[in-house]
Design an enzyme around this catalytic site. Structure first.
Site, short mmCIF file in Angstrom:
data_model
loop_
_atom_site.label_atom_id
_atom_site.label_comp_id
_atom_site.label_asym_id
_atom_site.label_seq_id
_atom_site.Cartn_x
_atom_site.Cartn_y
_atom_site.Cartn_z
N HIS A 185 11.46 37.49 -42.12
CA HIS A 185 11.13 37.56 -40.69
C HIS A 185 12.22 36.87 -39.89
O HIS A 185 12.28 35.65 -39.82
CB HIS A 185 9.76 36.90 -40.43
CG HIS A 185 9.18 37.21 -39.09
ND1 HIS A 185 9.22 36.34 -38.03
CD2 HIS A 185 8.56 38.34 -38.63
CE1 HIS A 185 8.63 36.89 -36.99
NE2 HIS A 185 8.24 38.11 -37.31
N HIS A 190 0.81 -1.22 0.00
CA HIS A 190 0.00 0.00 0.00
C HIS A 190 0.84 1.27 0.00
O HIS A 190 0.46 2.27 -0.61
CB HIS A 190 -0.95 -0.01 1.20
CG HIS A 190 -1.96 -1.12 1.14
ND1 HIS A 190 -2.87 -1.24 0.13
CD2 HIS A 190 -2.17 -2.17 1.97
CE1 HIS A 190 -3.62 -2.31 0.34
NE2 HIS A 190 -3.20 -2.89 1.44
#
Length: 462
Positions: A363, A285
């Protein structure tokens, strides 16, 4: 689609560790609720969501706590809900711990099946595993790994270093096989652990009928008397297979299958359905819930990035020729190459950004970058397909910007990038006004996002 119970169903029994009688009622819940525990025995009926961030203890079971309200040993119930393909449920209990029943998920599954599961109106979300994730605990040698898979698969490997149990493996190829392959695998303990638990009063609801006990030490007269008293039995003995008393195993590898059941229940606390293959070595767990926390963080990151899962190998809805039949734009100002998905409320488009784009000439020519305004224009053109595909004569209509809002550029777009555009309607189209939210992705990163509003207008006839 998400699913919930068709109607409520109730089970009663005893909690394994508390030993208290408990009534559990599983009820339908609306979309996106998840699994929510409700303590009906406490004032105000406080709620505790099945959320890994509420895990406070993992000894002999997974315990949640929110604002002082606890839920003990939640994993068997959660595994049953996941195994039955349920997304949303209210879990009312008049004690802190669900009934242990026979120590498996079998009776929870049967209860769910007795009322049925119904589809809801909201699409299910998944944590889609795209890269290997691992968690290991160096103290115990436990390790859990998840790798990409189209379904939810789990493999567990257990080795407790004992002759009576040995090494066991279990595999679930698809969660749809949970009922037949995993649900009836019961919890187990070793005799040396059992004595310690009894001495500390930790299994007040325990019984030989709801837990397999592997005898890994001599059954002394003192231990025998302790067990007889604890279980209310006139006698206890060891079966030839090394199991206490007369309990028959449901499977030769029942211990490994139960560990797999626990993995499913604990990982449900991640809060999302999983697409991935889990490989768990010596799971418990603690390591399960630590891994669930890791999956939960991954899921939150995935949602924050808002990156959809696109299959670029699928046949497109429209190729470049189909796009040009719908839109008036032409190169060099046609800025999308394919339409990958199209519905009444969303569209997904693609643009391959190459060095041959005419705008790269001027650009930032030494460090080419796709202009942000053209990224927004590409978003708008993708949205235009969403609109124009819905009219019978798209060649007679055009879409024009009315408003651009909340524009953000989050990374440069350069030659070699593939831009994926996703546009969704913010509200239904009314009187030719289209209100859309658009995102542009490069890989798993948002490159551009904007809120767009456009007017659909009929072209003037010459």
């Amino acid at each position: 689609m998400q699913k919930t119970l068709q109607e409520e169903v109730t089970l009663s029994g005893i909690g394994l560790h508390t030993g208290k009688e408990v009534k559990l009622t599983m009820k339908p819940a609306k979309e996106n609720t998840g699994f929510v525990f409700v303590r009906t025995d406490l004032e105000g009926h406080p709620q505790v969501e099945a959320d890994v961030n509420y895990v406070v203890a993992t000894e002999r079971g997974t315990t949640l706590e929110k604002l002082g309200v606890k839920i003990n040993t939640c994993e068997h119930l959660l595994a049953a809900l996941v195994g039955c393909d349920v997304d949303n449920a209210i879990l009312e209990m008049d004690a802190s711990e669900p009934p242990i029943l026979d120590g498996s998920s079998k009776f929870f599954v049967e209860a769910i099946e007795s009322v049925g599961v119904v589809k809801q109106n909201t699409a299910r979300e998944y944590l889609v595993v795209k890269e290997v994730l691992t968690y290991n605990d160096p103290t115990t040698g436990s390790e859990i790994t998840i790798i990409p898979s189209d379904t939810y698969e789990i493999t567990t490997m257990v080795d407790f270093g004992t002759k009576v149990l040995g090494t066991q493996n279990a595999t679930l190829k698809n969660i749809s096989e949970f009922k037949e392959e995993i649900s009836s695998a019961r919890t187990f303990s070793f005799l040396h652990e059992l004595e310690t638990l009894l001495d500390h009063g930790l299994i007040k609801g325990g019984d030989i009928s709801n837990a397999i006990v592997y005898v890994d030490k001599d059954l002394t007269p003192e231990t025998t008397e302790k067990l007889k008293k604890a279980f209310g039995k006139d006698n206890v003995s060891i079966r030839p297979n090394g199991i206490l008393d007369n309990l028959n195993l449901n499977y030769p590898n029942e211990a490994a299958r139960h560990k797999l059941l626990d993995v499913i229940g604990d990982l449900a606390l991640a809060g999302v359905k999983i697409k991935g293959k889990v490989i768990a070595n010596k799971p418990g767990h603690f390591v399960n819930t630590q891994f669930a926390k890791k999956l939960n963080r991954q899921w939150k990151l995935q949602k924050k990035k808002n990156v959809p899962d696109f299959d670029l190998t699928k046949e497109p809805v429209f190729d470049i020729n189909g796009i040009m039949k719908l839109m008036p734009h032409r190169p060099p100002f046609l800025l999308i190459d394919k339409i990958l998905e199209l519905s009444d409320s969303h569209v997904v488009g693609l643009k391959n950004v190459t060095m041959n784009e005419p705008f790269f000439v001027g650009h930032f020519p030494k460090e080419p970058v796709m202009p942000g305004v053209l990224q927004v224009e590409a978003l708008a053109q993708t949205g235009g397909i969403l609109v124009l595909a819905s009219v019978p004569d798209p060649e007679n209509y055009s879409t024009y910007f009315i408003k651009i809002d909340k524009v953000k550029f989050k990374r440069k777009v350069i030659p070699g990038d593939t831009l994926i555009f996703k546009i969704e309607l913010i509200e239904p189209i009314r009187r030719g006004i289209v209100h859309m939210q658009g995102y542009g992705y490069v890989g798993d990163t948002v490159a551009v996002e904007a809120e767009l509003m456009a007017q659909v207008a009929k072209n003037k006839v010459d």
